[in-house]
Design an enzyme around this catalytic site. Structure first.
Site, short mmCIF file in Angstrom:
data_model
loop_
_atom_site.label_atom_id
_atom_site.label_comp_id
_atom_site.label_asym_id
_atom_site.label_seq_id
_atom_site.Cartn_x
_atom_site.Cartn_y
_atom_site.Cartn_z
CE LYS A 250 9.79 -4.29 4.60
NZ LYS A 250 8.59 -4.86 5.26
CG HIS B 277 10.19 -3.49 0.70
ND1 HIS B 277 11.36 -4.22 0.85
CD2 HIS B 277 9.19 -4.40 0.57
CE1 HIS B 277 11.06 -5.51 0.82
NE2 HIS B 277 9.76 -5.65 0.66
#
Length: 254
Positions: A146, A142
């Site tokens: 995040k 990600h």
């Protein structure tokens, strides 16, 4: 037409949902909730769900973990359905969602992408067929912003796999300090964070002879926005209860 209130309306996902809803005759975003006032979205912004004076059918929450409890309280007070898309929630917040589902329809999935939830169904079938003859590993990547790792989606995938094999698997998150061979009942997690990666998930089933890989790649955040609107339409006329994307996928499979 489903009238939607967006909690976290001024954030990236909130704006994406609003733009997508504007192009679909099934939905109308009638109001939003955010700590940031924004007069350019085309609908009023309120400081909390309880402060909203506009009539709506369903709340879509794409905010942050700290903002969710207030959203749940507002949904219960208004007796409106809630689609909770925020991840990394505390146990106390998850308990609030459970309790709320007794009086309103609550929709909660760790990942709102329809394609990702199809993957979950596929890996469950693969696990039933291949385990214990194959080792199972999950890789996820990600964007650098995040906060949680492994992702909520990776945990959702692992939990689905584990449930399909009678909870026989042990989760392993870090092998850095482990000086031993891989155990037969392990399911390992690998995490990458960097740049602006929307979301990558790969599930490996590995034997001595072959590797089976099932993967999903989110190209844009539109996939999550579309899933949240699909969920809003799904629960708009539902009775109180706890629903998730697998309920929608199951109907599609059938």
């Amino acid at each position: 037409m489903v009238k939607v209130l967006i909690n976290g309306a001024c954030g990236r996902m909130g704006r994406t949902i609003a733009n997508m809803a504007a192009e679909n005759d099934t939905f109308e975003v009638v109001a939003g909730v955010d700590i940031i006032a924004n007069d350019t979205l085309g609908f009023p912004i309120f400081p909390s769900v309880k402060d909203c004076t506009v009539e709506y059918d369903v709340i879509i929450d794409f905010s942050n973990a700290k903002a969710v409890p207030s959203c749940i309280e507002g949904a219960v007070a208004a007796k409106k359905g809630l689609v909770c898309c925020t991840t990394a929630l505390e146990d106390s917040t998850l308990k609030m969602l459970d309790e709320a589902s007794e009086v309103i329809p609550v929709f909660k999935s760790a990942n709102m992408s329809f394609g990702m939830n199809v993957l979950v169904g596929l890996v469950q079938q693969a696990a039933k067929t291949l385990y214990p003859g194959y080792d199972i590993e999950i890789f996820e990547a990600h964007h650098r912003r995040k906060l949680d790792a492994p992702s909520g989606t990776a945990m959702m995938i692992a939990d689905a796999i584990n449930a399909s094999v009678e909870d026989d698997l042990e989760y392993v998150f870090d092998r850095h300090d482990v000086n031993k061979a891989r155990g037969d009942k392990e399911i390992g997690f690998s995490t990458l964070r960097g740049g602006n990666i929307v979301g990558e998930h790969e599930v490996y089933f590995i034997s001595d002879e072959e590797t089976v890989k099932i993967s999903h790649s989110a190209k844009t955040r539109d996939a999550f926005a579309r899933g949240s609107l699909t969920a809003a339409a799904f629960i708009a006329d539902k009775k109180p209860g706890y629903y998730n994307m697998q309920d929608i996928v199951a109907s599609a499979f059938n």
